[in-house]
Every structure is written in structure tokens, then in C-alpha cells.
Scaffold this motif. Structure first.
Motif, PDB file in Angstrom:
ATOM      1  N   GLU A 143      11.938  -9.502  -0.817  1.00 30.70           N
ATOM      2  CA  GLU A 143      12.684 -10.611  -1.421  1.00 30.70           C
ATOM      3  C   GLU A 143      11.775 -11.450  -2.316  1.00 30.70           C
ATOM      4  OE1 GLU A 143      15.508 -13.395  -2.553  1.00 30.70           O
ATOM      5  OE2 GLU A 143      15.769 -11.370  -1.735  1.00 30.70           O
ATOM      6  N   LEU A 144      10.546 -11.654  -1.876  1.00 28.44           N
ATOM      7  CA  LEU A 144       9.585 -12.397  -2.699  1.00 28.44           C
ATOM      8  C   LEU A 144       9.335 -11.653  -4.014  1.00 28.44           C
ATOM      9  CD1 LEU A 144       7.621 -14.846  -2.820  1.00 28.44           C
ATOM     10  CD2 LEU A 144       5.863 -13.299  -1.966  1.00 28.44           C
ATOM     11  N   GLU A 145       9.145 -10.347  -3.934  1.00 27.80           N
ATOM     12  CA  GLU A 145       8.933  -9.556  -5.148  1.00 27.80           C
ATOM     13  C   GLU A 145      10.136  -9.665  -6.085  1.00 27.80           C
ATOM     14  OE1 GLU A 145       7.988  -4.991  -6.659  1.00 27.80           O
ATOM     15  OE2 GLU A 145       7.898  -5.444  -4.507  1.00 27.80           O
ATOM     16  N   ASN A 146      11.339  -9.606  -5.526  1.00 27.35           N
ATOM     17  CA  ASN A 146      12.555  -9.736  -6.348  1.00 27.35           C
ATOM     18  C   ASN A 146      12.616 -11.090  -7.045  1.00 27.35           C
ATOM     19  OD1 ASN A 146      13.394  -7.174  -5.635  1.00 27.35           O
ATOM     20  ND2 ASN A 146      14.708  -7.884  -3.956  1.00 27.35           N
ATOM     21  N   ARG A 147      12.220 -12.136  -6.339  1.00 30.28           N
ATOM     22  CA  ARG A 147      12.238 -13.481  -6.931  1.00 30.28           C
ATOM     23  C   ARG A 147      11.230 -13.588  -8.074  1.00 30.28           C
ATOM     24  NH1 ARG A 147      12.380 -17.353  -1.490  1.00 30.28           N
ATOM     25  NH2 ARG A 147      14.351 -16.570  -0.663  1.00 30.28           N
ATOM     26  N   ILE A 148      10.030 -13.046  -7.863  1.00 27.32           N
ATOM     27  CA  ILE A 148       8.997 -13.105  -8.911  1.00 27.32           C
ATOM     28  C   ILE A 148       9.440 -12.307 -10.139  1.00 27.32           C
ATOM     29  CG2 ILE A 148       6.644 -12.398  -9.497  1.00 27.32           C
ATOM     30  CD1 ILE A 148       5.860 -13.129  -6.588  1.00 27.32           C
ATOM     31  N   ARG A 149       9.982 -11.117  -9.902  1.00 23.18           N
ATOM     32  CA  ARG A 149      10.460 -10.293 -11.025  1.00 23.18           C
ATOM     33  C   ARG A 149      11.648 -10.950 -11.719  1.00 23.18           C
ATOM     34  NH1 ARG A 149       8.038  -5.556 -11.502  1.00 23.18           N
ATOM     35  NH2 ARG A 149       6.904  -4.719  -9.701  1.00 23.18           N
ATOM     36  N   GLY A 150      12.490 -11.607 -10.932  1.00 20.28           N
ATOM     37  CA  GLY A 150      13.695 -12.246 -11.471  1.00 20.28           C
ATOM     38  C   GLY A 150      13.410 -13.396 -12.420  1.00 20.28           C
ATOM     39  N   ARG A 151      12.214 -13.966 -12.346  1.00 18.99           N
ATOM     40  CA  ARG A 151      11.835 -15.040 -13.272  1.00 18.99           C
ATOM     41  C   ARG A 151      11.775 -14.536 -14.707  1.00 18.99           C
ATOM     42  NH1 ARG A 151       6.512 -17.765 -10.460  1.00 18.99           N
ATOM     43  NH2 ARG A 151       7.567 -19.117  -8.977  1.00 18.99           N
ATOM     44  N   GLY A 152      11.363 -13.259 -14.852  1.00 19.23           N
ATOM     45  CA  GLY A 152      11.254 -12.663 -16.183  1.00 19.23           C
ATOM     46  C   GLY A 152      10.200 -13.313 -17.067  1.00 19.23           C
ATOM     47  N   GLN A 153       9.181 -13.913 -16.456  1.00 12.35           N
ATOM     48  CA  GLN A 153       8.170 -14.659 -17.220  1.00 12.35           C
ATOM     49  C   GLN A 153       6.824 -13.959 -17.286  1.00 12.35           C
ATOM     50  OE1 GLN A 153       8.174 -18.248 -14.902  1.00 12.35           O
ATOM     51  NE2 GLN A 153       9.664 -19.245 -16.225  1.00 12.35           N
ATOM     52  N   ASP A 154       6.624 -12.964 -16.409  1.00 13.62           N
ATOM     53  CA  ASP A 154       5.285 -12.394 -16.275  1.00 13.62           C
ATOM     54  C   ASP A 154       5.252 -10.922 -16.676  1.00 13.62           C
ATOM     55  OD1 ASP A 154       4.007 -14.719 -15.149  1.00 13.62           O
ATOM     56  OD2 ASP A 154       5.086 -14.314 -13.293  1.00 13.62           O
ATOM     57  N   SER A 155       4.090 -10.485 -17.130  1.00 13.65           N
ATOM     58  CA  SER A 155       3.866  -9.071 -17.412  1.00 13.65           C
ATOM     59  C   SER A 155       3.784  -8.323 -16.082  1.00 13.65           C
ATOM     60  CB  SER A 155       2.564  -8.892 -18.187  1.00 13.65           C
ATOM     61  OG  SER A 155       1.458  -9.239 -17.353  1.00 13.65           O
ATOM     62  N   GLU A 156       3.872  -7.004 -16.148  1.00 18.41           N
ATOM     63  CA  GLU A 156       3.762  -6.184 -14.938  1.00 18.41           C
ATOM     64  C   GLU A 156       2.399  -6.402 -14.261  1.00 18.41           C
ATOM     65  OE1 GLU A 156       5.353  -4.102 -12.056  1.00 18.41           O
ATOM     66  OE2 GLU A 156       6.465  -4.599 -13.871  1.00 18.41           O
ATOM     67  N   GLU A 157       1.376  -6.565 -15.066  1.00 18.05           N
ATOM     68  CA  GLU A 157       0.029  -6.812 -14.532  1.00 18.05           C
ATOM     69  C   GLU A 157      -0.025  -8.151 -13.790  1.00 18.05           C
ATOM     70  OE1 GLU A 157      -4.517  -7.571 -16.160  1.00 18.05           O
ATOM     71  OE2 GLU A 157      -3.038  -6.714 -17.524  1.00 18.05           O
ATOM     72  N   ALA A 158       0.579  -9.169 -14.388  1.00 18.84           N
ATOM     73  CA  ALA A 158       0.599 -10.497 -13.757  1.00 18.84           C
ATOM     74  C   ALA A 158       1.419 -10.473 -12.467  1.00 18.84           C
ATOM     75  CB  ALA A 158       1.159 -11.535 -14.720  1.00 18.84           C
ATOM     76  N   ILE A 159       2.529  -9.742 -12.478  1.00 18.67           N
ATOM     77  CA  ILE A 159       3.355  -9.615 -11.270  1.00 18.67           C
ATOM     78  C   ILE A 159       2.550  -8.954 -10.150  1.00 18.67           C
ATOM     79  CG2 ILE A 159       5.346  -8.402 -10.276  1.00 18.67           C
ATOM     80  CD1 ILE A 159       6.792  -8.945 -12.981  1.00 18.67           C
ATOM     81  N   ALA A 160       1.837  -7.883 -10.493  1.00 19.00           N
ATOM     82  CA  ALA A 160       1.020  -7.178  -9.492  1.00 19.00           C
ATOM     83  C   ALA A 160      -0.037  -8.112  -8.902  1.00 19.00           C
ATOM     84  CB  ALA A 160       0.364  -5.951 -10.122  1.00 19.00           C
ATOM     85  N   ARG A 161      -0.671  -8.935  -9.765  1.00 17.53           N
ATOM     86  CA  ARG A 161      -1.676  -9.902  -9.279  1.00 17.53           C
ATOM     87  C   ARG A 161      -1.038 -10.911  -8.328  1.00 17.53           C
ATOM     88  NH1 ARG A 161      -3.686 -10.336 -14.574  1.00 17.53           N
ATOM     89  NH2 ARG A 161      -2.601 -12.320 -14.778  1.00 17.53           N
ATOM     90  N   ARG A 162       0.126 -11.425  -8.717  1.00 25.77           N
ATOM     91  CA  ARG A 162       0.814 -12.413  -7.877  1.00 25.77           C
ATOM     92  C   ARG A 162       1.193 -11.816  -6.514  1.00 25.77           C
ATOM     93  NH1 ARG A 162       2.196 -17.174 -10.268  1.00 25.77           N
ATOM     94  NH2 ARG A 162       2.115 -17.246 -12.537  1.00 25.77           N
ATOM     95  N   LEU A 163       1.665 -10.570  -6.532  1.00 26.63           N
ATOM     96  CA  LEU A 163       2.076  -9.928  -5.281  1.00 26.63           C
ATOM     97  C   LEU A 163       0.883  -9.649  -4.373  1.00 26.63           C
ATOM     98  CD1 LEU A 163       4.843  -7.512  -6.621  1.00 26.63           C
ATOM     99  CD2 LEU A 163       5.170  -9.614  -5.299  1.00 26.63           C
ATOM    100  N   ASN A 164      -0.232  -9.197  -4.958  1.00 25.80           N
ATOM    101  CA  ASN A 164      -1.442  -8.971  -4.164  1.00 25.80           C
ATOM    102  C   ASN A 164      -1.920 -10.265  -3.530  1.00 25.80           C
ATOM    103  OD1 ASN A 164      -1.620  -6.223  -4.592  1.00 25.80           O
ATOM    104  ND2 ASN A 164      -2.910  -6.414  -6.403  1.00 25.80           N
ATOM    105  N   ARG A 165      -1.902 -11.318  -4.332  1.00 28.66           N
ATOM    106  CA  ARG A 165      -2.340 -12.619  -3.814  1.00 28.66           C
ATOM    107  C   ARG A 165      -1.373 -13.121  -2.743  1.00 28.66           C
ATOM    108  NH1 ARG A 165      -5.818 -16.945  -6.140  1.00 28.66           N
ATOM    109  NH2 ARG A 165      -5.289 -18.831  -5.015  1.00 28.66           N
ATOM    110  N   ALA A 166      -0.076 -12.899  -2.964  1.00 34.70           N
ATOM    111  CA  ALA A 166       0.943 -13.357  -2.010  1.00 34.70           C
ATOM    112  C   ALA A 166       0.737 -12.738  -0.636  1.00 34.70           C
ATOM    113  CB  ALA A 166       2.344 -13.041  -2.537  1.00 34.70           C
ATOM    114  N   GLN A 167       0.353 -11.457  -0.589  1.00 33.28           N
ATOM    115  CA  GLN A 167       0.112 -10.805   0.694  1.00 33.28           C
ATOM    116  C   GLN A 167      -0.989 -11.525   1.472  1.00 33.28           C
ATOM    117  OE1 GLN A 167      -0.470  -6.702  -0.685  1.00 33.28           O
ATOM    118  NE2 GLN A 167       1.384  -6.130   0.422  1.00 33.28           N
ATOM    119  N   ALA A 168      -2.066 -11.865   0.786  1.00 34.12           N
ATOM    120  CA  ALA A 168      -3.171 -12.580   1.436  1.00 34.12           C
ATOM    121  C   ALA A 168      -2.740 -13.990   1.852  1.00 34.12           C
ATOM    122  CB  ALA A 168      -4.370 -12.651   0.500  1.00 34.12           C
TER     123      ALA A 168
END
Length: 198
Positions: A143-168
Motif C-alpha cells: 500500500e505504501l508503494e502504491n501511494r508513492i507511485r500514485g503521487r506521480g512526482q518521482d522517477s523510477e529511480e527516486a521511487i526505488a530509493r524511497r522504498l528502500n529507505r521506507a523499509q529501514a
């Protein structure tokens, strides 16, 4: 950005005992900003500390209302002058909480709420252990990933960084006084209100 002089006289701990400092944190995309916005609409007596950042404004964001937007060299100068209560680097940008305004509001007995990233929240917990810390969790990581992707503001690379950081960040939830799952928005909001105004 106008930064007030550092409050002098009483110690920071003495000032914090006069009012209350509340830290709200959680991973990017968890909805803490939306929760904060609704909380402030319903409780104008709260003082929300506007952070400074080196990132560019998003559409609709207003300088001094959403953030103080400053350049990197100016931010680093403010750090060197001790102007921040906490500061951290996130997604290649600096974020920080101006010290003087927060301490002044707490000194006057206000309930001050900070919406900040994990590293900044940890700095506050180390420096001001009496602060109340609340961690906002997503119902699921998907659900968190869906919310981040749903913003439509970030590149795929930025999304991957946010998701990696979110796990930690999610693994750090147990460090905080209270954890709230933002599954149903109104329920999460009521839980925060119950904590702040009990």
C-alpha cells in the motif's frame, strides 16, 4: 528565510517543560503530511513548525507556509550557526527545523508539532527525551508503494530509493512512544487527537 536568533536565558530542557513538543514521523508516502494538515485545520491552537529544505517547491507549495525553501549553501551556513533544532539529509536534500521559533512557542505553553523524517526525529529524541514521539505506519508495504507511485512526482529511480529507505524506517517504528497505522484516515486522525488532547 528569516531565522530568529537562538533563544537564550533558560536551558532548552527548562523551556520544554513549560510546553510540549510532539514529533510525528514515518516513511515517505505514509500520509503524515495529510494527517498533519487535517490536524491543524481542526486544532488551530497547535503550533506547526515549518521546516527549511533545499528541495524545490512542488506545485502549489508556498514558501514560509509549506517549507522555507533555501539553497544548499544557505542551509549549511544555518547548520554551522546552530540555527536548527534538528536537521537531516533525505533524498539528496536537506531538511531542518528552525530552533528559535519552536522554543519560543513551547516557552509560551503551546503544543508544538513537528512533522519530520526519521533521522531528525532521532535527533530530537536524543536531545529532548521528554518530547512525545509518534510513528505513522502504512497498513502494508504494498500500500505504501502504491501511494508513492500514485503521487506521480518521482522517477523510477527516486521511487526505488524511497522504498528502500521506507523499509529501514519501518523497522525503526519500535523506537517511538506510539505507533499508529494509517489504514483508515479518520481513524488514524482520531487516534492522534486522542493522544494529543487526552
Amino acid at each position: 528565510m528569516q531565522v530568529l536568533p537562538i533563544y537564550s536565558g533558560a536551558t532548552t530542557q527548562q523551556i520544554l517543560s513549560l510546553g510540549k513538543l510532539v514529533v510525528l514521523t514515518g516513511p515517505s508516502g505514509v500520509g503524515k503530511g495529510t494527517l498533519m494538515q487535517k490536524l491543524l485545520e481542526r486544532h488551530p491552537e497547535l503550533y506547526y513548525s515549518v521546516s527549511a529544505t533545499t528541495r524545490s517547491p512542488r506545485p502549489g507549495e508556498i514558501n514560509g507556509q509549506n517549507y522555507y525553501f533555501v539553497d544548499r549553501s544557505q542551509f549549511e551556513k544555518l547548520v554551522a550557526q546552530g540555527e536548527f533544532l534538528e536537521w537531516a539529509e533525505f533524498a539528496n536534500n536537506y531538511y531542518g527545523t528552525p530552533r528559535a521559533a519552536v522554543l519560543e512557542k513551547i516557552k509560551s505553553g503551546k503544543l508544538v508539532v513537528l512533522e519530520i523524517e526519521l533521522e531528525g526525529a532521532r535527533q530530537i529524541r536524543r536531545s529532548y527525551p521528554n518530547a512525545l514521539s509518534i510513528f505513522i505506519l502504512p497498513p502494508t508495504f504494498l500500500e505504501l508503494e502504491n501511494r508513492i507511485r500514485g503521487r506521480g512526482q518521482d522517477s523510477e529511480e527516486a521511487i526505488a530509493r524511497r522504498l528502500n529507505r521506507a523499509q529501514a524506517e519501518i523497522q525503526a517504528a519500535g523506537e517511538f512512544d506510539i505507533q499508529i497505522v494509517n489504514d483508515d484516515f479518520e481513524t488514524a486522525l482520531h487516534q492522534i487527537e486522542a493522544i494529543l488532547f487526552a
